[in-house]
Design a protein around this motif. Structure first.
Motif, PDB file in Angstrom:
ATOM      1  N   SER A   4       0.236   4.266   0.705  1.00  0.00           N
ATOM      2  CA  SER A   4       0.190   5.406   1.736  1.00  0.00           C
ATOM      3  C   SER A   4       0.754   4.741   2.918  1.00  0.00           C
ATOM      4  CB  SER A   4      -1.395   5.565   2.080  1.00  0.00           C
ATOM      5  OG  SER A   4      -2.027   4.486   2.536  1.00  0.00           O
ATOM      6  N   SER A   5       0.899   3.446   3.274  1.00  0.00           N
ATOM      7  CA  SER A   5       1.460   2.880   4.248  1.00  0.00           C
ATOM      8  C   SER A   5       2.884   3.110   4.352  1.00  0.00           C
ATOM      9  CB  SER A   5       0.748   1.564   4.758  1.00  0.00           C
ATOM     10  OG  SER A   5       1.173   0.795   3.713  1.00  0.00           O
ATOM     11  N   ASN A  50       0.764  -1.322   0.068  1.00  0.00           N
ATOM     12  CA  ASN A  50       0.023  -0.059   0.173  1.00  0.00           C
ATOM     13  C   ASN A  50       0.997   1.295   0.137  1.00  0.00           C
ATOM     14  OD1 ASN A  50      -1.735   2.041   0.460  1.00  0.00           O
ATOM     15  ND2 ASN A  50      -2.840   1.038   2.196  1.00  0.00           N
TER      16      ASN A  50
END
Length: 128
Positions: A19-20, A17
């Motif tokens: 964003s992570s 991911n």
């Protein structure tokens, strides 16, 4: 590599991911670097154990047992009129005064040998 695949130099392709991944990189870049804990440079294993457990009140003293379990009085097991705390056992207890002084003199001798006798008398006087 596809045009839409994210790539970070030093990390390669970002397969998780996005964003992570960005949050974890930002956390790493702004993280406060903590100094080494004092017990990592302890002179003996006993000293390391004491330095590790003392700040968190995990050494088994009467004060800790009284506070956590209420199964023993908080007074010193040696008959002192004081709470049996870590500070009392290692710094105030008169039964261990000779041991503390002997180690203090040994430390003074080692320091004075490093300084080749310079100021050894002053250090010894301060420890006595």
């Amino acid at each position: 590599m596809d045009d839409y695949t994210m790539f970070a130099s030093g990390y390669g392709s970002v397969e998780s991911n996005l964003s992570s991944f960005l949050v974890s990189r930002l956390e790493d870049s702004y993280a406060c670097r903590l100094p080494d804990f004092p017990y990592t440079r302890a002179s003996s294993s006993f000293s390391a154990v004491v330095q590790f457990y003392a700040p968190s009140s995990q050494l088994d003293t009467a004060e800790v047992r009284h506070r956590h379990f209420h199964d023993t009085p908080p007074w010193c097991h040696y008959g002192c009129d004081a709470f049996e705390s870590v500070h009392h056992i290692f710094a105030r207890r008169l039964a261990f005064l000779a041991i503390r002084r002997a180690h203090g003199m040994q430390l003074c001798d080692e320091i004075s040998s490093l300084f080749e006798g310079k100021a050894a008398g002053h250090v010894r006087e301060a420890l006595e």
